[in-house]
Design a protein around this motif. Sequence first.
Motif, short mmCIF file in Angstrom:
data_model
loop_
_atom_site.label_atom_id
_atom_site.label_comp_id
_atom_site.label_asym_id
_atom_site.label_seq_id
_atom_site.Cartn_x
_atom_site.Cartn_y
_atom_site.Cartn_z
N SER A 81 0.82 -1.21 0.00
CA SER A 81 0.00 0.00 0.00
C SER A 81 0.86 1.27 0.00
CB SER A 81 -0.92 0.02 1.24
OG SER A 81 -0.16 0.17 2.44
N PHE A 82 2.13 1.13 0.36
CA PHE A 82 3.01 2.30 0.35
C PHE A 82 3.60 2.49 -1.04
CE2 PHE A 82 3.29 1.10 4.92
CZ PHE A 82 2.83 2.30 5.45
N LYS A 83 3.84 3.77 -1.38
CA LYS A 83 4.43 4.07 -2.68
C LYS A 83 5.90 3.69 -2.69
CE LYS A 83 5.44 8.86 -1.36
NZ LYS A 83 5.15 10.27 -1.63
N THR A 84 6.44 3.60 -3.89
CA THR A 84 7.86 3.30 -4.07
C THR A 84 8.59 4.62 -4.34
OG1 THR A 84 7.33 1.16 -5.04
CG2 THR A 84 9.54 2.02 -5.43
N ILE A 85 9.75 4.79 -3.68
CA ILE A 85 10.54 6.00 -3.92
C ILE A 85 11.97 5.60 -4.28
CG2 ILE A 85 9.19 7.46 -2.38
CD1 ILE A 85 11.34 7.12 -0.27
N ARG A 86 12.68 6.55 -4.95
CA ARG A 86 14.05 6.29 -5.39
C ARG A 86 14.94 7.46 -5.00
NH1 ARG A 86 10.60 4.85 -9.41
NH2 ARG A 86 10.67 2.67 -10.13
N ASN A 87 16.23 7.20 -4.95
CA ASN A 87 17.18 8.27 -4.69
C ASN A 87 17.06 9.34 -5.79
OD1 ASN A 87 18.11 6.86 -2.50
ND2 ASN A 87 19.97 6.09 -3.52
N ASP B 101 9.59 7.15 7.67
CA ASP B 101 9.52 8.61 7.66
C ASP B 101 10.75 9.20 7.00
OD1 ASP B 101 7.08 8.66 9.00
OD2 ASP B 101 8.05 8.60 10.98
N GLY B 102 10.61 10.41 6.52
CA GLY B 102 11.74 11.13 5.93
C GLY B 102 12.37 12.05 6.97
N ILE B 103 13.71 12.14 6.94
CA ILE B 103 14.45 12.96 7.90
C ILE B 103 15.24 14.04 7.15
CG2 ILE B 103 16.18 13.01 9.74
CD1 ILE B 103 13.66 11.43 10.46
N ILE B 104 15.08 15.30 7.60
CA ILE B 104 15.89 16.41 7.07
C ILE B 104 16.72 16.96 8.23
CG2 ILE B 104 15.90 18.67 5.93
CD1 ILE B 104 13.09 18.05 4.88
N THR B 105 18.03 16.80 8.14
CA THR B 105 18.90 17.34 9.18
C THR B 105 19.10 18.85 8.97
OG1 THR B 105 20.91 16.95 7.91
CG2 THR B 105 20.13 15.15 9.33
N ARG B 106 19.63 19.47 9.99
CA ARG B 106 19.87 20.93 9.90
C ARG B 106 20.77 21.26 8.69
NH1 ARG B 106 22.54 22.23 14.71
NH2 ARG B 106 20.68 23.00 15.78
N ASN B 107 21.82 20.47 8.48
CA ASN B 107 22.76 20.72 7.38
C ASN B 107 22.12 20.56 6.01
OD1 ASN B 107 24.85 21.29 9.11
ND2 ASN B 107 25.68 19.20 9.08
N GLU B 108 21.02 19.76 5.97
CA GLU B 108 20.34 19.56 4.70
C GLU B 108 19.10 20.46 4.56
OE1 GLU B 108 21.32 18.07 2.11
OE2 GLU B 108 23.12 17.21 3.02
N LEU C 203 17.76 11.65 -0.64
CA LEU C 203 19.20 11.41 -0.72
C LEU C 203 19.49 9.90 -0.62
CD1 LEU C 203 20.79 14.19 1.53
CD2 LEU C 203 20.83 14.03 -0.96
N LYS C 204 18.87 9.26 0.39
CA LYS C 204 19.04 7.81 0.58
C LYS C 204 17.69 7.22 1.00
CE LYS C 204 23.90 7.71 2.04
NZ LYS C 204 24.83 7.34 3.15
N VAL C 205 17.28 6.15 0.31
CA VAL C 205 16.01 5.52 0.67
C VAL C 205 16.13 4.85 2.02
CG1 VAL C 205 14.36 3.71 0.03
CG2 VAL C 205 15.34 5.19 -1.74
N ASN C 206 17.30 4.32 2.32
CA ASN C 206 17.52 3.68 3.62
C ASN C 206 18.87 4.13 4.16
OD1 ASN C 206 17.97 2.02 5.84
ND2 ASN C 206 17.02 0.23 4.87
N GLY D 25 16.68 2.39 8.64
CA GLY D 25 15.30 2.29 8.16
C GLY D 25 14.63 3.62 7.91
N GLN D 26 15.38 4.69 7.89
CA GLN D 26 14.82 6.01 7.64
C GLN D 26 15.24 6.52 6.26
OE1 GLN D 26 16.54 7.90 11.11
NE2 GLN D 26 14.54 7.98 12.13
N VAL D 27 14.45 7.43 5.72
CA VAL D 27 14.73 8.03 4.42
C VAL D 27 15.39 9.39 4.65
CG1 VAL D 27 13.78 8.82 2.23
CG2 VAL D 27 12.72 6.89 3.43
#
Length: 374
Positions: free
Chosen positions: A13-19, A44-51, A75-78, A82-84
Amino acid sequence: MSEMSFEQMLEESFKTIRNGEVVEGTVIDVKPDEIVLNIGYKADGIITRNEYTNESNVDLTTMVSVGDTMEAKVLKVNDGEGQVMLTYKRLAAEKGSKRLEEAFENKEVLTAKVAQVLDGGLCVIVDETRVFIPASLVSDSYEKDLSKYKDQEIEFVISEFNPKRRRIIGDRKQLLVAKKMEQQKELFAKIKVGDVLEGTVKNVTDFGAFIDLGGADGLLHISEMSWGRVESPKKVFNVGDTVKVFIKDINETKIALSMKFPAENPWNGAAEKFAVGNVVTGKVARMTDFGAFVELAPGVDALLHVSQISKEHVEKPADVLKVGQEVEAKIVDFNEDEKKISLSIKALLAPEEAEEADADVADVDIEAVAQEEE
């Protein structure tokens, strides 16, 4: 066909994503150094301060809020946990680069805050894309110290766009030059000789001062600064001073200015003030071997011949007089056309000596006096 397990159905049920893919998500958590996005994926997707930004020590909780919707690039699917891993600033930079390319092609005027002052110029950020403005293109005149531009919003155009070489050059100078040309055109269309204007002292030299008239500069020569004597323009004017001047001459794009207003001419009414026989007081302005020049008013000097200083013989004026000394004398000759006045201290002593004084003054070498005054 075997039936799928619940876990398999959930994953399907989840979509597929790519780098490299651009995704949209909703902020579900914000920390000072990290943003968590629900991107409709199994992780979940993670955005760090540097990004998120190029600025250091930014508290992300002041930048975004839970519930905000935003786009980011994968940037990276995994990331191994286990995070994007996502980037916001790189996507913004790509959009900014495209924005700057369009501005370059269209010669669009951009506005941005100066983010950094460097030795060789200024750095501004447009949509997370760095634009460098060399010192030579910051202003239409040389500026040694660029620090005043820090945090200022400035206008510029993109004069060079080469993202492959990471070379995006801004130009503020051409906008200032174009604006000044337009102002100059407007100014010359409305001014004429004799007009009285207010201007600002832009530069002071040994021979005069350049006055900004709001579109063009005019030269106020040292000889036009006062009816009196000016030793050095730098002792009279400072950069930034507001001055009242009138236009003496216009020659194409050159404007000659003056502060010697006719109404203030010290020779106005001179025939009455300095008539022969009047007793006047003045200060010794300068001396020669044949006499002393006495300032009766700013711009009005009179000659006190050496033979008229005293009834005693005087070898040189400097023997009995000093520059700045106040003296009282009688006017024994007045020539308004040549603007020449002759004085005598001796003529104040006795009537019979006055006749001698007049005779002595008549013998003065007028040509020598004229040369001295020049």
